[in-house]
Design a protein around this motif. Structure first.
Motif, PDB file in Angstrom:
ATOM      1  N   VAL A  49       0.845  -1.195   0.000  1.00  0.00           N
ATOM      2  CA  VAL A  49       0.000   0.000   0.000  1.00  0.00           C
ATOM      3  C   VAL A  49       0.881   1.246   0.000  1.00  0.00           C
ATOM      4  O   VAL A  49       1.791   1.374   0.823  1.00  0.00           O
ATOM      5  CB  VAL A  49      -0.935   0.017   1.229  1.00  0.00           C
ATOM      6  CG1 VAL A  49      -1.727   1.317   1.283  1.00  0.00           C
ATOM      7  CG2 VAL A  49      -1.878  -1.183   1.192  1.00  0.00           C
ATOM      8  N   HIS A  50       0.601   2.173  -0.920  1.00  0.00           N
ATOM      9  CA  HIS A  50       1.333   3.440  -1.007  1.00  0.00           C
ATOM     10  C   HIS A  50       0.469   4.589  -0.487  1.00  0.00           C
ATOM     11  O   HIS A  50      -0.712   4.419  -0.167  1.00  0.00           O
ATOM     12  CB  HIS A  50       1.715   3.735  -2.459  1.00  0.00           C
ATOM     13  CG  HIS A  50       2.741   2.805  -3.015  1.00  0.00           C
ATOM     14  ND1 HIS A  50       4.004   2.688  -2.486  1.00  0.00           N
ATOM     15  CD2 HIS A  50       2.698   1.945  -4.066  1.00  0.00           C
ATOM     16  CE1 HIS A  50       4.697   1.806  -3.182  1.00  0.00           C
ATOM     17  NE2 HIS A  50       3.920   1.332  -4.145  1.00  0.00           N
ATOM     18  N   SER A  51       1.059   5.768  -0.451  1.00  0.00           N
ATOM     19  CA  SER A  51       0.327   7.002  -0.159  1.00  0.00           C
ATOM     20  C   SER A  51       1.057   8.140  -0.855  1.00  0.00           C
ATOM     21  O   SER A  51       2.033   7.921  -1.579  1.00  0.00           O
ATOM     22  CB  SER A  51       0.264   7.250   1.353  1.00  0.00           C
ATOM     23  OG  SER A  51       1.525   7.690   1.838  1.00  0.00           O
TER      24      SER A  51
ATOM     25  N   GLY B  37       2.015   7.291  -4.383  1.00  0.00           N
ATOM     26  CA  GLY B  37       0.604   6.968  -4.245  1.00  0.00           C
ATOM     27  C   GLY B  37      -0.279   8.200  -4.229  1.00  0.00           C
ATOM     28  O   GLY B  37       0.181   9.337  -4.370  1.00  0.00           O
ATOM     29  N   THR B  38      -1.570   7.975  -4.048  1.00  0.00           N
ATOM     30  CA  THR B  38      -2.532   9.064  -3.908  1.00  0.00           C
ATOM     31  C   THR B  38      -3.152   9.006  -2.519  1.00  0.00           C
ATOM     32  O   THR B  38      -3.191   7.955  -1.882  1.00  0.00           O
ATOM     33  CB  THR B  38      -3.648   8.961  -4.966  1.00  0.00           C
ATOM     34  OG1 THR B  38      -4.280   7.678  -4.855  1.00  0.00           O
ATOM     35  CG2 THR B  38      -3.085   9.113  -6.370  1.00  0.00           C
ATOM     36  N   ASN B  39      -3.638  10.138  -2.042  1.00  0.00           N
ATOM     37  CA  ASN B  39      -4.214  10.311  -0.707  1.00  0.00           C
ATOM     38  C   ASN B  39      -3.117  10.201   0.361  1.00  0.00           C
ATOM     39  O   ASN B  39      -2.062   9.604   0.139  1.00  0.00           O
ATOM     40  CB  ASN B  39      -5.325   9.296  -0.416  1.00  0.00           C
ATOM     41  CG  ASN B  39      -6.422   9.335  -1.450  1.00  0.00           C
ATOM     42  OD1 ASN B  39      -6.884  10.407  -1.839  1.00  0.00           O
ATOM     43  ND2 ASN B  39      -6.831   8.162  -1.928  1.00  0.00           N
ATOM     44  N   ASP B  40      -3.395  10.792   1.521  1.00  0.00           N
ATOM     45  CA  ASP B  40      -2.372  10.761   2.562  1.00  0.00           C
ATOM     46  C   ASP B  40      -2.379   9.421   3.288  1.00  0.00           C
ATOM     47  O   ASP B  40      -3.295   8.603   3.142  1.00  0.00           O
ATOM     48  CB  ASP B  40      -2.541  11.932   3.535  1.00  0.00           C
ATOM     49  CG  ASP B  40      -3.866  11.909   4.288  1.00  0.00           C
ATOM     50  OD1 ASP B  40      -4.196  10.861   4.885  1.00  0.00           O
ATOM     51  OD2 ASP B  40      -4.572  12.932   4.289  1.00  0.00           O
ATOM     52  N   THR B  41      -1.349   9.201   4.079  1.00  0.00           N
ATOM     53  CA  THR B  41      -1.150   7.896   4.714  1.00  0.00           C
ATOM     54  C   THR B  41      -2.281   7.552   5.674  1.00  0.00           C
ATOM     55  O   THR B  41      -2.763   6.409   5.695  1.00  0.00           O
ATOM     56  CB  THR B  41       0.201   7.874   5.446  1.00  0.00           C
ATOM     57  OG1 THR B  41       1.235   8.195   4.514  1.00  0.00           O
ATOM     58  CG2 THR B  41       0.480   6.505   6.038  1.00  0.00           C
TER      59      THR B  41
END
Length: 371
Positions: free
Chosen positions: A10-12, A17-21
């Motif tokens: 899973v990224h952020s 990535g998209t959206n914050d952690t």
């Protein structure tokens, strides 16, 4: 022990990535209903400040018995040379890792992962296990040649196929449609695979199914991932379809007045993903730009399945008979090890791959056994 469901990649917006952690971890816990989540920052653009903030947040969200969360990094190769260009196109929906753990906490989940007490799904909360006596999937051991293998499957859509592999070799199969009895009126077209084993691998199918000599009473599509993948009735004798497969499989089930005396014609174009150029202009797949299949209903009644293997990564088109009986949501069975003809004196990684009617799949970890 109990199965837990995990997304370990899973990224952020800490990296690519998209959206914050906080949003992504909360989404995994509260919306996706994950038991375990692995935060995997990209090594080439995570900063020390963001890493420290993410680790602090992960420790705060980790709650044994409710949600297990780990901090980690994705080694992308870029920091030590190598690597591949990034892409926003991955194709099919994401899968899940099943973890059979002794307890619902970090230590137990980590222990189960290292012991390979795991299975994989194409995103569903299905379950699969494989064992021989006291030996559970993931173990390395010397097997008793006279003891059977035991498998168990739990799902929602009904199990239709169970395959046992020795590495990359298929050595045993079970077809539930055949066991329950084929119906003389039900058939399906299955489209699956990918053009290549890499990113931008999708095979984009556009085609028609023409049936004469029988009435098309009804049809439905299974395995489609989004609304742009669709099947529709073009006229009284023709169904049209548009879909793409990226290693997954889609199916079109058809209910006919009768199969005997019918003529079945399938014609499909296969296109590439348009990476460069006008996306409104199709780019035909170089190695398999079109596929054509034509046969009589009587031939399909006799053969039960006709498969057209195409150049690519498990790229194929298959026309098959089906059962009208309900497929089992829970399935277990035994496989006689002595009848598999395994060579003595070497290790055999044996694992199950099983498929449900909706084309979802599940894989067990291997039993690494030596006779």
């Amino acid at each position: 022990m109990r199965p837990l469901y995990a997304d370990l990649h899973v990224h952020s917006d800490d990296t690519v990535g998209t959206n914050d952690t906080l949003y992504n971890l909360s989404y995994g816990r509260d919306v996706a209903g994950l038991d375990v989540l692995g935060y995997t920052a990209n090594d080439f653009n995570i900063t020390e400040q963001r890493w420290d903030q993410a680790v602090k947040l992960i420790h705060e969200l980790n709650e044994p018995g409710r949600f297990v969360c780990y901090p980690g990094t994705e080694w992308c190769g870029n920091s030590c040379a190598g690597g591949v260009p990034a892409t926003a196109v991955f194709g099919s929906r994401g899968g899940l890792t099943g973890v059979v753990a002794e307890a619902f906490d970090r230590a137990s989940v980590g222990k189960a992962l290292r012991a390979r007490r795991t299975f994989a799904t194409t995103g569903e909360r299905s379950f699969a296990s494989l064992r021989q006596g006291k030996h559970f999937m993931g173990e390395v051991f010397t097997a008793d040649a006279n003891a059977p293998l035991d498998y168990r499957l739990l799902g929602e859509a009904g199990w239709e196929q169970v395959d046992l592999f020795d590495g990359d070799q298929l050595i045993w199969s079970r077809n539930l449609h055949q066991e329950l009895g084929f119906c003389a009126q039900r058939i399906r077209l299955r489209l699956g695979g990918a053009r290549i084993k890499d990113r931008y691998r999708g095979a984009y199918w556009t085609g028609e199914i023409r049936i004469t000599g029988a009435v098309i009473n009804g049809f439905r599509a299974l395995g489609l991932d989004h609304p742009e993948q669709t099947v529709w009735r073009k006229d009284a004798t023709v169904l049209a379809f548009r879909t793409d497969t990226n290693g997954d499989t889609d199916s079109i089930e058809i209910d006919l007045s009768q199969l005997a005396g019918a003529t079945l014609q399938i014609h499909s174009r296969i296109d590439n993903y348009v990476k460069v150029g006008d996306p409104s202009e199709p780019q035909p797949c170089v190695h398999a730009p079109t596929v054509v299949m034509e046969l009589s209903g009587d031939e399909l009644l006799a053969q039960s399945q006709v498969v057209e293997e195409l150049p690519g990564a498990e790229l194929k088109l298959s026309l098959e008979r089906m059962t009208a009986a309900p497929l089992p949501r829970e399935l277990q069975g035994r496989i006689e090890l002595a009848r598999l003809g395994l060579d003595p004196g070497r290790e055999h990684p044996l694992f199950i791959c099983a498929r449900q009617r909706d084309q979802s799949r599940v894989w067990t970890s291997a039993l690494f056994l030596t006779l």
